[in-house]
Design an enzyme around this catalytic site. Structure first.
Site, PDB file in Angstrom:
ATOM      1  N   ASP A 117      -9.760  33.911  18.939  1.00  0.00           N
ATOM      2  CA  ASP A 117     -11.126  33.638  18.517  1.00  0.00           C
ATOM      3  C   ASP A 117     -11.704  32.401  19.225  1.00  0.00           C
ATOM      4  O   ASP A 117     -11.013  31.382  19.362  1.00  0.00           O
ATOM      5  CB  ASP A 117     -11.112  33.415  16.988  1.00  0.00           C
ATOM      6  CG  ASP A 117     -12.458  33.701  16.355  1.00  0.00           C
ATOM      7  OD1 ASP A 117     -13.196  34.552  16.886  1.00  0.00           O
ATOM      8  OD2 ASP A 117     -12.768  33.085  15.317  1.00  0.00           O
TER       9      ASP A 117
ATOM     10  N   GLY B 189     -19.256  33.910  10.896  1.00  0.00           N
ATOM     11  CA  GLY B 189     -19.674  33.131   9.723  1.00  0.00           C
ATOM     12  C   GLY B 189     -19.679  33.918   8.427  1.00  0.00           C
ATOM     13  O   GLY B 189     -20.616  33.838   7.636  1.00  0.00           O
TER      14      GLY B 189
END
Ligand code: 13P
Length: 291
Positions: free
Chosen positions: A82, A216
């Site tokens: 990531d 998010g």
């Protein structure tokens, strides 16, 4: 054998109107809990590591854990790197056996973002069945070493998104749409649902080619998640929630059992709490029973 890359399982999800949960882990207990939750709910799943934990344990160690756990799991499992800003480290993780790599050059000017992303795409595609995620615009908050202030965050331009995807050849695409890393400061964060829907239509209107990622995830209200799903979100990233679950659960257990010295008992409660949190996400993303 359920080693998978992200593109295939996300295309399948996007076609059928659900999304794949992508969970950042920092240790073995979380790793196991995420896969257990996927097996129990029959969901495809993406396990992610940020760069820091990846470097802390070593990409080869994490890949060994991944292969051992994923090969036993009767559901597709992806290992994703990531938000990596270093091209060389992206390549190293691709060589080690990560099956999805995110090159995050989103803080770079547009042309440089394209150049770096394309370099990683070309490399990963030449090495094997490895899909690549790219990002355009910036997501505010902190993820690993990358910090973006809320007023610096820039949403992805739809026209530029199409150009970015075409010129880089990325497999999956994360446009910034107002979601943020960390805990949202307000109960109703300002998310540009229409922007995601527009980008999805422009990229995937004629058939899903480049599925979209929502960053998010922590703290997004459930009705927002449903709207993001409907707008084309096919991968939802969740990190902060699992960190809080890990630390709060450990803290509460140790506080209540201050005289006990049995690490296995702490691991067990953390694994259960993490699994429960992940299973709740699978329900919200409607991936239950899809694998
Ligand atoms: P949260 O930490 O807000 O869940 O975001 C995770 C994320 O987007 C990782 O890429």
């Amino acid at each position: 054998m359920s080693i998978a890359n992200a593109k295939e399982i996300m295309i399948e999800a996007a076609k059928k109107g659900y999304a794949v949960g992508a969970f950042n882990v920092t240790d073995l207990i979380q790793f196991e809990a995420v896969i257990d939750a996927a097996v129990e709910t029959k969901s495809p799943v993406i396990v992610q590591t940020s760069v820091k934990p990846s470097q802390f344990y070593g990409a080869d160690v994490l890949v060994a854990i991944y292969r051992t756990l994923a090969q036993k799991a009767p559901v597709p499992v992806v290992l994703h790197l990531d938000h990596c800003t270093e091209i060389d480290y992206c390549k190293k993780c691709a060589d080690a056996g990560y099956t999805n790599i995110m090159i995050d050059a989103s803080k770079q000017p547009f042309e440089e973002n394209i150049r770096q992303t394309k370099e990683v795409v070309d490399y990963c595609h030449s090495v094997g069945d490895i899909s690549v995620e790219g990002e355009l615009g910036t997501v505010s908050g902190v993820e690993d070493q990358i910090k973006v202030a809320e007023d610096e965050a820039q949403l992805a331009n739809p026209q530029q998104s199409v150009e970015f995807v075409e010129r880089t050849g990325v497999d999956i695409f994360a446009p910034a749409i107002g979601t943020a890393h960390g805990v949202y400061k307000t109960k109703n964060p300002k998310i540009d649902f229409d922007r995601l829907a527009t980008i999805n239509k422009m990229l995937n209107g004629g058939g899903i080619k480049t599925p979209l990622v929502v960053h998010g995830g922590t703290g997004l209200p459930e009705d927002y998640i449903k709207k993001l799903l409907a707008a084309g979100g096919a991968k939802f990233n969740v990190s902060t929630e699992l960190k809080h679950t890990l630390i709060d659960t450990k803290y509460e257990y140790i506080t209540a059992h201050r005289d006990e010295y049995d690490p296995g008992k702490i691991d067990k409660v953390v694994r259960e709490a993490t699994k429960k949190a992940v299973m709740h996400w699978m329900e919200m993303l409607e991936s239950v029973g899809k694998a």
